[in-house]
Design an enzyme around this catalytic site. Structure first.
Site, PDB file in Angstrom:
ATOM      1  N   SER A   1     -14.930  38.704  32.384  1.00 44.92           N
ATOM      2  CA  SER A   1     -15.906  37.351  31.818  1.00 44.92           C
ATOM      3  C   SER A   1     -15.180  36.534  31.304  1.00 44.92           C
ATOM      4  CB  SER A   1     -16.385  37.931  30.480  1.00 44.92           C
ATOM      5  OG  SER A   1     -17.613  36.748  29.546  1.00 44.92           O
TER       6      SER A   1
ATOM      7  N   TYR B   1     -16.007  42.451  21.785  1.00 46.99           N
ATOM      8  CA  TYR B   1     -17.049  41.868  23.384  1.00 46.99           C
ATOM      9  C   TYR B   1     -16.094  41.176  24.321  1.00 46.99           C
ATOM     10  CZ  TYR B   1     -18.955  40.338  28.020  1.00 46.99           C
ATOM     11  OH  TYR B   1     -19.310  40.315  28.565  1.00 46.99           O
TER      12      TYR B   1
END
Length: 280
Positions: A136, A150
């Site tokens: 990501s 995360y």
């Protein structure tokens, strides 16, 4: 003779994984795909020739190893592995529990590592292959309040993928680290974007970021998953695929800003950095 590459895509029952699987099948690629729920996966993809749906627990080495064996038994070889499975965990570092943090790492990092570990023997024996690890832009930029764990999982994916690229290269295996920005998938749904159970109102920026993602960003993301799937297929067919692949103009912009920030910090503190060396 069919020369189409055989793909394995994890986390394929929704989102980018599902879009990629459908596009691959529509282009006559043989595809194996994994999910925790086999019926959901089958219903989402539909009936296709050359499709092998697999129920896999990515945190179980045995389950992953069995799935790789099924792919080889069915198609004879394996060419492209896409580690796509993962989910978002929200919550500041004070709020998030040890259990929540460890589970996010188990799925996003250690599940991915199991797939790499169990697929490498086949790819090495072939002296060919391509591994895509879906990280990501949060694996490059970590300044999102409430996304620390995360981001940490995606930074971990970035680090191990860079190491994998040099470890696998002598065996003819390509590696691509993918940094998507915001794509219009189910990633921000309750099933894929989990909130910390112990949320504290004192973290106003984190609560606002949480609200923003749930109420304004969800459904309005800039990225088109169909176009992302096309880019991944193009990259897999390239003779010189990229190690670092940013998807989306938002990911590009955030990464660009981060590199400029790092460059500025390097130069601003160059003298201090060099001052710590032993001097001859």
């Amino acid at each position: 003779m069919d020369t189409k590459k055989v793909w394995l895509v994890t986390g394929a029952s929704k989102g980018l994984g599902l879009t990629l699987v459908k596009k691959l099948l529509n282009n006559d690629y043989p595809v194996a795909a994994t999910s925790r729920d086999l019926n959901t996966l089958k219903n989402a993809v539909g009936n296709h020739n050359g499709f092998l749906p697999l129920k896999v627990d990515l945190m179980s080495e045995e389950s992953v190893a069995n799935s790789i064996s099924q792919v080889i038994e069915t198609f004879g070889h394996l060419d492209v592995v896409v580690n796509n499975a993962g989910y978002g965990q929200n919550g500041t570092l004070e709020e998030i529990s040890d259990e929540e943090a460890r589970l996010n790492f188990d799925v996003n990092v250690f599940g991915l590592l199991n797939v790499i570990r169990k697929s490498m023997p086949q790819l090495r024996s072939q002296k060919s292959g391509h591994i895509f690890n879906i990280a990501s832009v949060a694996g490059v930029v970590g300044n999102f309040p409430g996304f620390g764990i995360y981001c940490a999982t995606k930074f971990a994916v970035a680090g191990l993928t860079e190491a994998l690229s040099v470890e696998a290269r002598p065996f003819g295996i390509h590696t691509t680290l993918v940094y998507p920005g915001y794509f219009r998938t189910e990633f921000l749904s309750d099933d894929s974007f989990k909130l910390a159970s112990n949320r504290m109102d004192v973290y106003k920026e984190a609560r606002e970021s949480e609200r923003l993602h749930k109420e304004e960003i969800a459904g309005n993301q800039l990225g088109n998953p169909e176009k992302a799937a096309e880019v991944l297929i193009t990259m897999a067919e390239s003779k010189n695929p990229a190690l670092h692949l940013f998807l989306g103009s938002d990911a590009y912009g955030m990464a660009k800003q981060k590199t400029e920030t790092l460059e500025s910090a390097l130069e601003a503190n160059k003298e201090l950095s060099h001052s710590t060396d032993f001097k001859n």
